[in-house]
Design a protein around this motif. Sequence first.
Motif, PDB file in Angstrom:
ATOM      1  N   GLU A  11       8.347   4.807  10.794  1.00 57.08           N
ATOM      2  CA  GLU A  11       7.741   3.926   9.795  1.00 57.08           C
ATOM      3  C   GLU A  11       6.934   4.730   8.777  1.00 57.08           C
ATOM      4  O   GLU A  11       6.882   4.388   7.600  1.00 57.08           O
ATOM      5  CB  GLU A  11       6.851   2.891  10.476  1.00 57.08           C
ATOM      6  CG  GLU A  11       7.520   2.102  11.598  1.00 57.08           C
ATOM      7  CD  GLU A  11       8.589   1.157  11.107  1.00 57.08           C
ATOM      8  OE1 GLU A  11       8.716   0.967   9.876  1.00 57.08           O
ATOM      9  OE2 GLU A  11       9.307   0.583  11.958  1.00 57.08           O
ATOM     10  N   THR A  12       6.261   5.778   9.248  1.00 55.82           N
ATOM     11  CA  THR A  12       5.538   6.720   8.399  1.00 55.82           C
ATOM     12  C   THR A  12       5.787   8.107   8.981  1.00 55.82           C
ATOM     13  O   THR A  12       6.501   8.252   9.981  1.00 55.82           O
ATOM     14  CB  THR A  12       4.025   6.432   8.361  1.00 55.82           C
ATOM     15  OG1 THR A  12       3.453   6.727   9.643  1.00 55.82           O
ATOM     16  CG2 THR A  12       3.736   4.977   7.996  1.00 55.82           C
ATOM     17  N   TYR A 126      -5.567  -5.228   4.981  1.00 51.66           N
ATOM     18  CA  TYR A 126      -5.005  -4.112   5.741  1.00 51.66           C
ATOM     19  C   TYR A 126      -5.571  -2.796   5.222  1.00 51.66           C
ATOM     20  O   TYR A 126      -5.390  -2.442   4.061  1.00 51.66           O
ATOM     21  CB  TYR A 126      -3.487  -4.139   5.608  1.00 51.66           C
ATOM     22  CG  TYR A 126      -2.729  -3.149   6.460  1.00 51.66           C
ATOM     23  CD1 TYR A 126      -3.304  -2.500   7.555  1.00 51.66           C
ATOM     24  CD2 TYR A 126      -1.393  -2.870   6.178  1.00 51.66           C
ATOM     25  CE1 TYR A 126      -2.590  -1.608   8.319  1.00 51.66           C
ATOM     26  CE2 TYR A 126      -0.650  -1.976   6.945  1.00 51.66           C
ATOM     27  CZ  TYR A 126      -1.259  -1.345   8.012  1.00 51.66           C
ATOM     28  OH  TYR A 126      -0.540  -0.449   8.775  1.00 51.66           O
ATOM     29  N   ASN A 128      -6.001   1.388   5.347  1.00 53.57           N
ATOM     30  CA  ASN A 128      -5.317   2.624   5.696  1.00 53.57           C
ATOM     31  C   ASN A 128      -5.940   3.790   4.961  1.00 53.57           C
ATOM     32  O   ASN A 128      -6.674   3.611   3.991  1.00 53.57           O
ATOM     33  CB  ASN A 128      -3.830   2.544   5.348  1.00 53.57           C
ATOM     34  CG  ASN A 128      -3.025   1.797   6.394  1.00 53.57           C
ATOM     35  OD1 ASN A 128      -2.734   2.325   7.466  1.00 53.57           O
ATOM     36  ND2 ASN A 128      -2.675   0.553   6.091  1.00 53.57           N
ATOM     37  N   ALA A 131      -1.676   5.316   0.713  1.00 48.81           N
ATOM     38  CA  ALA A 131      -0.452   4.521   0.632  1.00 48.81           C
ATOM     39  C   ALA A 131       0.630   5.039   1.567  1.00 48.81           C
ATOM     40  O   ALA A 131       1.434   4.255   2.097  1.00 48.81           O
ATOM     41  CB  ALA A 131       0.051   4.493  -0.807  1.00 48.81           C
ATOM     42  N   SER A 132       0.674   6.339   1.803  1.00 46.30           N
ATOM     43  CA  SER A 132       1.728   6.902   2.641  1.00 46.30           C
ATOM     44  C   SER A 132       1.552   6.567   4.118  1.00 46.30           C
ATOM     45  O   SER A 132       2.482   6.734   4.911  1.00 46.30           O
ATOM     46  CB  SER A 132       1.785   8.426   2.472  1.00 46.30           C
ATOM     47  OG  SER A 132       0.614   9.038   3.003  1.00 46.30           O
ATOM     48  N   ILE A 134       0.720   3.505   5.277  1.00 48.32           N
ATOM     49  CA  ILE A 134       0.880   2.064   5.498  1.00 48.32           C
ATOM     50  C   ILE A 134       2.121   1.805   6.342  1.00 48.32           C
ATOM     51  O   ILE A 134       3.250   2.080   5.918  1.00 48.32           O
ATOM     52  CB  ILE A 134       0.991   1.302   4.164  1.00 48.32           C
ATOM     53  CG1 ILE A 134      -0.272   1.497   3.335  1.00 48.32           C
ATOM     54  CG2 ILE A 134       1.235  -0.185   4.419  1.00 48.32           C
ATOM     55  CD1 ILE A 134      -0.181   0.911   1.934  1.00 48.32           C
ATOM     56  N   LYS A 137       5.137  -1.261   5.298  1.00 49.52           N
ATOM     57  CA  LYS A 137       4.781  -1.598   3.918  1.00 49.52           C
ATOM     58  C   LYS A 137       5.814  -2.515   3.257  1.00 49.52           C
ATOM     59  O   LYS A 137       5.462  -3.560   2.708  1.00 49.52           O
ATOM     60  CB  LYS A 137       4.600  -0.336   3.077  1.00 49.52           C
ATOM     61  CG  LYS A 137       4.151  -0.626   1.648  1.00 49.52           C
ATOM     62  CD  LYS A 137       3.966   0.637   0.843  1.00 49.52           C
ATOM     63  CE  LYS A 137       3.365   0.337  -0.527  1.00 49.52           C
ATOM     64  NZ  LYS A 137       4.135  -0.646  -1.293  1.00 49.52           N
ATOM     65  N   ASP A 138       7.088  -2.134   3.295  1.00 51.68           N
ATOM     66  CA  ASP A 138       8.109  -2.943   2.627  1.00 51.68           C
ATOM     67  C   ASP A 138       8.255  -4.313   3.271  1.00 51.68           C
ATOM     68  O   ASP A 138       8.390  -5.324   2.571  1.00 51.68           O
ATOM     69  CB  ASP A 138       9.455  -2.209   2.640  1.00 51.68           C
ATOM     70  CG  ASP A 138       9.434  -0.952   1.792  1.00 51.68           C
ATOM     71  OD1 ASP A 138       8.551  -0.840   0.917  1.00 51.68           O
ATOM     72  OD2 ASP A 138      10.302  -0.081   2.005  1.00 51.68           O
ATOM     73  N   ASP A 141       5.252  -6.557   2.267  1.00 55.78           N
ATOM     74  CA  ASP A 141       5.303  -7.002   0.874  1.00 55.78           C
ATOM     75  C   ASP A 141       6.291  -8.137   0.685  1.00 55.78           C
ATOM     76  O   ASP A 141       6.138  -8.960  -0.221  1.00 55.78           O
ATOM     77  CB  ASP A 141       5.676  -5.824  -0.038  1.00 55.78           C
ATOM     78  CG  ASP A 141       4.543  -4.816  -0.182  1.00 55.78           C
ATOM     79  OD1 ASP A 141       3.399  -5.173   0.172  1.00 55.78           O
ATOM     80  OD2 ASP A 141       4.804  -3.682  -0.621  1.00 55.78           O
ATOM     81  N   HIS A 148      -4.666  -4.646   0.262  1.00 53.61           N
ATOM     82  CA  HIS A 148      -4.751  -3.314   0.854  1.00 53.61           C
ATOM     83  C   HIS A 148      -6.117  -2.689   0.558  1.00 53.61           C
ATOM     84  O   HIS A 148      -6.619  -2.763  -0.558  1.00 53.61           O
ATOM     85  CB  HIS A 148      -3.662  -2.403   0.291  1.00 53.61           C
ATOM     86  CG  HIS A 148      -2.287  -2.749   0.772  1.00 53.61           C
ATOM     87  ND1 HIS A 148      -1.853  -2.469   2.040  1.00 53.61           N
ATOM     88  CD2 HIS A 148      -1.244  -3.354   0.132  1.00 53.61           C
ATOM     89  CE1 HIS A 148      -0.606  -2.885   2.186  1.00 53.61           C
ATOM     90  NE2 HIS A 148      -0.208  -3.422   1.046  1.00 53.61           N
ATOM     91  N   LEU A 150      -7.444   1.045   0.729  1.00 52.51           N
ATOM     92  CA  LEU A 150      -7.055   2.429   0.923  1.00 52.51           C
ATOM     93  C   LEU A 150      -8.283   3.325   0.806  1.00 52.51           C
ATOM     94  O   LEU A 150      -8.981   3.308  -0.211  1.00 52.51           O
ATOM     95  CB  LEU A 150      -6.002   2.841  -0.105  1.00 52.51           C
ATOM     96  CG  LEU A 150      -4.702   2.027  -0.094  1.00 52.51           C
ATOM     97  CD1 LEU A 150      -3.748   2.547  -1.158  1.00 52.51           C
ATOM     98  CD2 LEU A 150      -4.048   2.059   1.285  1.00 52.51           C
TER      99      LEU A 150
END
Length: 303
Positions: A11-12, A126, A128, A131-132, A134, A137-138, A141, A148, A150
């Motif tokens: 996922e990340t 949420y 985090n 952004a990387s 999260i 993420k998709d 959304d 978010h 961040l």
Amino acid sequence: MLLSIREIVWETADACSLIFDSSFAYEPGQYLTVSTPVGARCYSLASSPFSGSMPQIVVKRVAGGQVSNWICDHVRPGDQLSCTGPAGRFTPSSLSADLLLLAGGSGITPIMSIITSTSGSPALIYANRDASSIIFKDELDGLLPVTHWLDSERGLPTADGLAALILPYREREAFVCGPEPFVAVAEKALQLAGVPDSRIHIERFEPAAVGDIDATVSVTIDGRTHDLPWPAGRRLLDVMIDADLNPPFSCRQGQCGACAVRMTSGEVDLLNNEILEEEDFADGYILACQAIPRSPSISITYF
């Protein structure tokens, strides 16, 4: 139960989903206790039991995390993991209600299960690092509006900052999951926004016992030795606190090492460990906040 891995999805850069090859009954927001050769840890289910998709957990690699790093480094599709559960009460009483959901980092996992199971219109905040980092993420959304937070843009979450975001939803039931520092700030923010404690729900892992063993533990602390019953699945730290001893501790998440104690006999499982290294285990050290019994008799000492 032994669960086979059907698929692994990154996922990340440091978090992967393990998708199992067989289904079982569970409720949104529940978790499994996963046993590995280096210990056991609880992982929340990210999938919905109502969608027809296979059960899924998320494992996030953390520095010094024995179990998470072992899974990320060694588990492959087709492998089997020994799991107990599902367990936990982090489940809304109504899946048709409009909920307020707050997640930090990998705390999105049970929140995702709730989001994909509800027929209401949830609101999600949420947090985090950037952004990387999260997770989902998709998918998120495409499911609902997300606010978010961040760290790279706003700094670490603050109670006042989160409270301002919570205010429009303060009449809702609130569900919070994430690392302990985030949970503490989010809980304070909910209180500042006027959400009563009765409507605040926080995920707390109270795992099914690995091996299901009732034990006795001999604790040497403050110059005295105490023999205590240690029920299956209970954490050593809680057993000592309930007995009115005064064991040191801080985070209760297996991340700081403040509760480390030397085990002189017996065996335990650690549900999470993000601080002890191999040399610490060689010297007999365990984490009281994460230890559950694996043998019927255990001795520990703070000297």
